[in-house]
Enzyme design. Structure first.
Site, short mmCIF file in Angstrom:
data_model
loop_
_atom_site.label_atom_id
_atom_site.label_comp_id
_atom_site.label_asym_id
_atom_site.label_seq_id
_atom_site.Cartn_x
_atom_site.Cartn_y
_atom_site.Cartn_z
N LYS A 158 -6.04 -5.61 -10.23
CA LYS A 158 -4.98 -4.71 -9.77
C LYS A 158 -4.95 -3.47 -10.65
O LYS A 158 -5.28 -3.52 -11.84
CB LYS A 158 -3.62 -5.41 -9.83
CG LYS A 158 -3.44 -6.51 -8.81
CD LYS A 158 -2.03 -7.06 -8.86
CE LYS A 158 -1.82 -8.13 -7.80
NZ LYS A 158 -0.46 -8.68 -7.85
N HIS A 215 11.01 -11.37 -6.76
CA HIS A 215 10.70 -12.19 -7.94
C HIS A 215 11.99 -12.73 -8.56
O HIS A 215 12.06 -13.91 -8.93
CB HIS A 215 9.97 -11.36 -9.00
CG HIS A 215 8.61 -10.90 -8.61
ND1 HIS A 215 8.23 -9.58 -8.71
CD2 HIS A 215 7.53 -11.58 -8.14
CE1 HIS A 215 6.97 -9.47 -8.31
NE2 HIS A 215 6.53 -10.67 -7.95
N SER A 261 5.06 -6.11 -4.96
CA SER A 261 4.95 -5.06 -5.97
C SER A 261 4.12 -3.90 -5.47
O SER A 261 4.43 -2.73 -5.73
CB SER A 261 4.35 -5.64 -7.25
OG SER A 261 5.20 -6.61 -7.82
N ARG A 314 5.68 -15.88 0.61
CA ARG A 314 6.25 -14.98 1.62
C ARG A 314 5.72 -15.30 3.01
O ARG A 314 6.43 -15.25 3.98
CB ARG A 314 5.91 -13.53 1.28
CG ARG A 314 6.55 -13.00 0.04
CD ARG A 314 6.00 -11.65 -0.27
NE ARG A 314 4.57 -11.79 -0.50
CZ ARG A 314 3.84 -11.00 -1.24
NH1 ARG A 314 4.36 -9.96 -1.80
NH2 ARG A 314 2.55 -11.21 -1.41
#
Length: 158
Positions: A41, A17, A128, A90
């Site tokens: 999440k 990030h 994460s 990504r």
């Protein structure tokens, strides 16, 4: 080049990030990191804790500010007169999802543009979720997150 929003849940913020923030800060006059809740999440940090951690690790960027918002990102953009959204990618799977989001944001506000920044090679595997998994089982995350974040994560899992 004006203002841009870099949105995410950032639970926790990773070196990946930070790489996107640093690169976006070189492109745009101002970058606002917008921390959004993600109810799908299982969050490690509260929204306020995430905002505070991000403020701590982005102090060195004079043109980066941190905010939080609950609602449609495009509404935040409209309220703040911002037409640029930065998203990090990504893998191809990221692109598929982010492309759909960009098109929806464009439908909701035709003035909004999404700028995709490819991750650096050394961060292409980093997320994460992976960081949380590694630290949960006692693995080393010192090269995955800033030291301040590592310290807080270790506290949570010990």
């Amino acid at each position: 080049m004006g203002k841009a929003i870099y949105p995410g849940s950032f639970d926790p913020i990773t070196n990946g990030h930070l790489d996107i923030i640093e690169r976006a800060a070189k492109i745009f006059d101002e970058v606002i990191v917008v921390v959004l809740p993600n109810v799908s999440k299982n969050n490690l940090f509260t929204l306020e804790e995430r905002v505070n951690l991000i403020k701590t690790v982005t102090k060195k960027f004079s043109n980066v500010s941190i905010d939080s918002y609950s609602g449609l990102l495009v509404d935040y953009a409209n309220k703040n007169n911002i037409t640029n959204i930065v998203k990090g990618l990504r893998a191809v799977s990221d692109f598929e999802y982010e492309f759909q989001m960009a098109l929806m944001n464009k439908k909701l506000n035709p003035e909004v543009e999404t700028v995709f920044l490819m991750t650096s090679n050394n961060n292409s595997y980093l997320s994460s979720s992976i960081v949380k998994e590694v630290v949960k089982y006692g693995g080393c995350i010192s090269d995955l997150v800033p030291p301040e974040v590592e310290k807080e994560m270790i506290k949570r899992y010990t």
